[in-house]
Design a protein around this motif. Structure first.
Motif, PDB file in Angstrom:
ATOM      1  N   MET A   5      -3.618 -10.920   8.868  1.00 48.61           N
ATOM      2  CA  MET A   5      -4.514 -10.453   8.251  1.00 48.61           C
ATOM      3  C   MET A   5      -4.672  -9.046   8.077  1.00 48.61           C
ATOM      4  O   MET A   5      -5.872  -8.296   8.407  1.00 48.61           O
ATOM      5  CB  MET A   5      -5.795 -10.993   9.241  1.00 48.61           C
ATOM      6  N   GLN A   6      -3.678  -8.604   7.448  1.00 51.88           N
ATOM      7  CA  GLN A   6      -3.499  -7.025   6.879  1.00 51.88           C
ATOM      8  C   GLN A   6      -3.111  -7.205   5.511  1.00 51.88           C
ATOM      9  O   GLN A   6      -2.460  -8.021   5.045  1.00 51.88           O
ATOM     10  CB  GLN A   6      -2.534  -6.392   7.877  1.00 51.88           C
ATOM     11  N   ILE A   7      -3.661  -6.210   4.585  1.00 56.21           N
ATOM     12  CA  ILE A   7      -3.455  -5.858   3.107  1.00 56.21           C
ATOM     13  C   ILE A   7      -2.212  -5.173   3.190  1.00 56.21           C
ATOM     14  O   ILE A   7      -2.236  -4.068   3.508  1.00 56.21           O
ATOM     15  CB  ILE A   7      -4.571  -5.436   2.268  1.00 56.21           C
ATOM     16  N   LEU A   8      -1.297  -5.709   2.578  1.00 55.20           N
ATOM     17  CA  LEU A   8      -0.007  -4.752   2.270  1.00 55.20           C
ATOM     18  C   LEU A   8       0.026  -4.114   1.095  1.00 55.20           C
ATOM     19  O   LEU A   8      -1.033  -4.196   0.132  1.00 55.20           O
ATOM     20  CB  LEU A   8       1.280  -5.704   1.913  1.00 55.20           C
ATOM     21  N   SER A   9       0.398  -2.660   1.231  1.00 57.75           N
ATOM     22  CA  SER A   9       0.485  -1.731   0.526  1.00 57.75           C
ATOM     23  C   SER A   9       0.916  -2.110  -1.133  1.00 57.75           C
ATOM     24  O   SER A   9       1.902  -2.942  -1.034  1.00 57.75           O
ATOM     25  CB  SER A   9       1.096  -0.204   0.754  1.00 57.75           C
ATOM     26  N   ASP A  10       0.516  -1.483  -2.284  1.00 56.22           N
ATOM     27  CA  ASP A  10       1.187  -1.902  -3.436  1.00 56.22           C
ATOM     28  C   ASP A  10       2.707  -1.796  -3.393  1.00 56.22           C
ATOM     29  O   ASP A  10       3.632  -2.658  -3.823  1.00 56.22           O
ATOM     30  CB  ASP A  10       0.416  -1.046  -4.646  1.00 56.22           C
ATOM     31  N   GLU A  11       2.953  -0.770  -2.835  1.00 63.32           N
ATOM     32  CA  GLU A  11       4.528  -0.484  -2.902  1.00 63.32           C
ATOM     33  C   GLU A  11       5.151  -1.403  -2.157  1.00 63.32           C
ATOM     34  O   GLU A  11       6.330  -2.096  -2.510  1.00 63.32           O
ATOM     35  CB  GLU A  11       4.578   1.098  -2.243  1.00 63.32           C
ATOM     36  N   PHE A  12       4.896  -1.720  -0.936  1.00 60.42           N
ATOM     37  CA  PHE A  12       5.484  -2.697  -0.122  1.00 60.42           C
ATOM     38  C   PHE A  12       5.598  -4.205  -0.714  1.00 60.42           C
ATOM     39  O   PHE A  12       6.408  -5.031  -0.648  1.00 60.42           O
ATOM     40  CB  PHE A  12       4.926  -2.873   1.219  1.00 60.42           C
ATOM     41  N   ALA A  15      -2.961   1.221  12.425  1.00 60.82           N
ATOM     42  CA  ALA A  15      -4.211   1.902  12.227  1.00 60.82           C
ATOM     43  C   ALA A  15      -4.411   2.214  10.841  1.00 60.82           C
ATOM     44  O   ALA A  15      -3.418   2.532  10.052  1.00 60.82           O
ATOM     45  CB  ALA A  15      -4.092   2.959  13.254  1.00 60.82           C
ATOM     46  N   LYS A  16      -5.505   3.037  10.611  1.00 60.00           N
ATOM     47  CA  LYS A  16      -5.700   3.397   9.304  1.00 60.00           C
ATOM     48  C   LYS A  16      -4.755   4.389   8.691  1.00 60.00           C
ATOM     49  O   LYS A  16      -4.301   4.382   7.473  1.00 60.00           O
ATOM     50  CB  LYS A  16      -7.140   4.121   9.337  1.00 60.00           C
ATOM     51  N   ASP A  17      -4.266   5.277   9.632  1.00 59.62           N
ATOM     52  CA  ASP A  17      -3.351   6.319   9.309  1.00 59.62           C
ATOM     53  C   ASP A  17      -2.040   6.118   9.552  1.00 59.62           C
ATOM     54  O   ASP A  17      -0.977   6.868   9.720  1.00 59.62           O
ATOM     55  CB  ASP A  17      -3.902   7.737  10.099  1.00 59.62           C
ATOM     56  N   SER A  18      -1.627   4.890   9.959  1.00 61.11           N
ATOM     57  CA  SER A  18      -0.354   4.469  10.360  1.00 61.11           C
ATOM     58  C   SER A  18       0.449   3.292   9.429  1.00 61.11           C
ATOM     59  O   SER A  18       1.461   2.999   9.972  1.00 61.11           O
ATOM     60  CB  SER A  18      -0.158   3.988  11.746  1.00 61.11           C
ATOM     61  N   LYS A  19      -0.391   3.122   8.431  1.00 58.95           N
ATOM     62  CA  LYS A  19      -0.082   1.833   7.583  1.00 58.95           C
ATOM     63  C   LYS A  19       1.473   2.062   7.015  1.00 58.95           C
ATOM     64  O   LYS A  19       2.449   1.195   7.039  1.00 58.95           O
ATOM     65  CB  LYS A  19      -1.010   1.653   6.600  1.00 58.95           C
ATOM     66  N   ALA A  20       1.611   3.344   6.530  1.00 58.46           N
ATOM     67  CA  ALA A  20       2.984   3.563   5.892  1.00 58.46           C
ATOM     68  C   ALA A  20       4.083   3.621   6.993  1.00 58.46           C
ATOM     69  O   ALA A  20       5.218   2.813   6.499  1.00 58.46           O
ATOM     70  CB  ALA A  20       2.989   4.934   5.257  1.00 58.46           C
ATOM     71  N   GLU A  21       3.780   3.870   8.147  1.00 64.68           N
ATOM     72  CA  GLU A  21       4.957   3.948   9.308  1.00 64.68           C
ATOM     73  C   GLU A  21       5.342   2.557   9.582  1.00 64.68           C
ATOM     74  O   GLU A  21       6.174   2.271   9.886  1.00 64.68           O
ATOM     75  CB  GLU A  21       4.431   4.780  10.257  1.00 64.68           C
ATOM     76  N   GLN A  22       4.062   1.810   9.569  1.00 62.30           N
ATOM     77  CA  GLN A  22       3.992   0.421  10.093  1.00 62.30           C
ATOM     78  C   GLN A  22       4.891  -0.274   9.103  1.00 62.30           C
ATOM     79  O   GLN A  22       6.078  -1.322   9.497  1.00 62.30           O
ATOM     80  CB  GLN A  22       2.867  -0.244  10.520  1.00 62.30           C
ATOM     81  N   GLU A  23       4.735  -0.138   7.711  1.00 62.64           N
ATOM     82  CA  GLU A  23       5.308  -0.991   6.851  1.00 62.64           C
ATOM     83  C   GLU A  23       6.960  -0.639   6.515  1.00 62.64           C
ATOM     84  O   GLU A  23       7.757  -1.260   6.388  1.00 62.64           O
ATOM     85  CB  GLU A  23       4.634  -0.772   5.618  1.00 62.64           C
TER      86      GLU A  23
END
Length: 282
Positions: A170-177, A141-149
């Motif tokens: 079909m999800q965009i990975l964070s820059d850090e990941f 979800a929008k607020d759970s991306k960091a936790e999921q990664e």
């Protein structure tokens, strides 16, 4: 005899090829495939050598450390065809995942799938090839991306995965990941990059009336759909094709392009050259 693949990259200097070849033959090695590339723009040198050898791998590694140090080589050496642990990620479109699993099952791809990660439950996929491969439903979800990664990172560490494949994830990975996975995460984009980036590229292509559609496999970076390109392919289309027909035709291109890119990566045929790649294909 054991087959090995040696790859290297470094600043270009005289004598690299001769020194490496001499080291291989000096240890009883028989070279059966060799490629090299001198990039005149960057001054970098790239080389891939496949050879058979009877002697000790440890002894050879110790000996070639002299060239490694003397020429400043970024060098890898591994037995040819060695199975590599791979973590596969997918969303609802499972055609690329199914193709990779089938190729692994028949021995065409030397991979050991250690986990499948999806932001959708297993029931959303129509595959029968997953067998006992652990399936991890990690919704996002929008607020759970960091936790999921963070959960995916833990899976990569726990399974020892050497490669991550985004098989239509079909999800965009964070820059850090993306930075963490630099050089070891392959994505398939359903378009012939650099055109038609982002969502629904086939619909974008249809709106422009293109006469060719394609797919692109590339390494993931923090820049969306702009990582170093490994492999591409295209197929002709016509004005009569609907967006849905383009999507249908595109599935076949995506499957073969991703499988080819994964195979080349596993065979150490792909060397990153800044924002591009050097691909020593057969």
């Amino acid at each position: 005899m054991t087959d090995y693949v040696l790859t290297l990259r470094c600043n270009n200097r005289r004598g690299i090829v001769a020194s490496v070849a001499s080291r291989i033959t000096g240890h009883g090695g028989d070279i059966f495939e060799a490629h090299q590339f001198d990039d005149q723009e960057t001054g970098m040198f790239f080389m891939r050598v496949a050879f058979s050898m009877e002697g000790s791998e440890e002894a050879f590694r110790a000996a070639i450390a002299e060239e490694e140090k003397g020429f400043g080589l970024d060098l890898t050496l591994r037995p040819f065809g060695q199975k590599r642990k791979v973590l596969l990620m997918v969303s609802r479109f499972d055609h690329c995942l199914g193709d990779l699993l089938y190729r692994a099952r028949i021995g065409e791809l030397p991979i050991e799938p250690v986990a499948i990660v999806s932001n959708h439950p297993r029931e959303a996929l129509n595959l029968t090839l997953m067998g006992n491969i652990p399936y991890h439903h990690l919704p996002i979800a929008k607020d759970s991306k960091a936790e999921q990664e963070a959960q995916i990172r833990r899976l990569i560490e726990e399974t020892g995965a050497e490669l991550v494949v985004l098989a239509r994830y079909m999800q965009i990975l964070s820059d850090e990941f993306s930075a963490d996975l630099a050089g070891r995460c392959i994505n398939i984009h359903h378009s012939f990059l650099p055109g038609f980036k982002g969502a629904k590229p086939y619909h974008q292509a249809h709106a422009r009336g293109v006469k060719m559609i394609g797919a692109t496999a590339h390494y993931v970076t923090g820049d969306l759909d702009e990582g170093p390109i490994i492999c591409q392919d295209v197929e002709p289309v016509s004005h009569a094709d609907t967006p849905d027909e383009l999507v249908q035709k595109g599935r076949d291109i995506e499957r073969r392009v991703l499988a080819r890119a994964v195979a080349w990566h596993l065979e150490d045929r792909v060397l990153i050259n800044k924002g591009k790649t050097v691909v020593f294909a057969k």
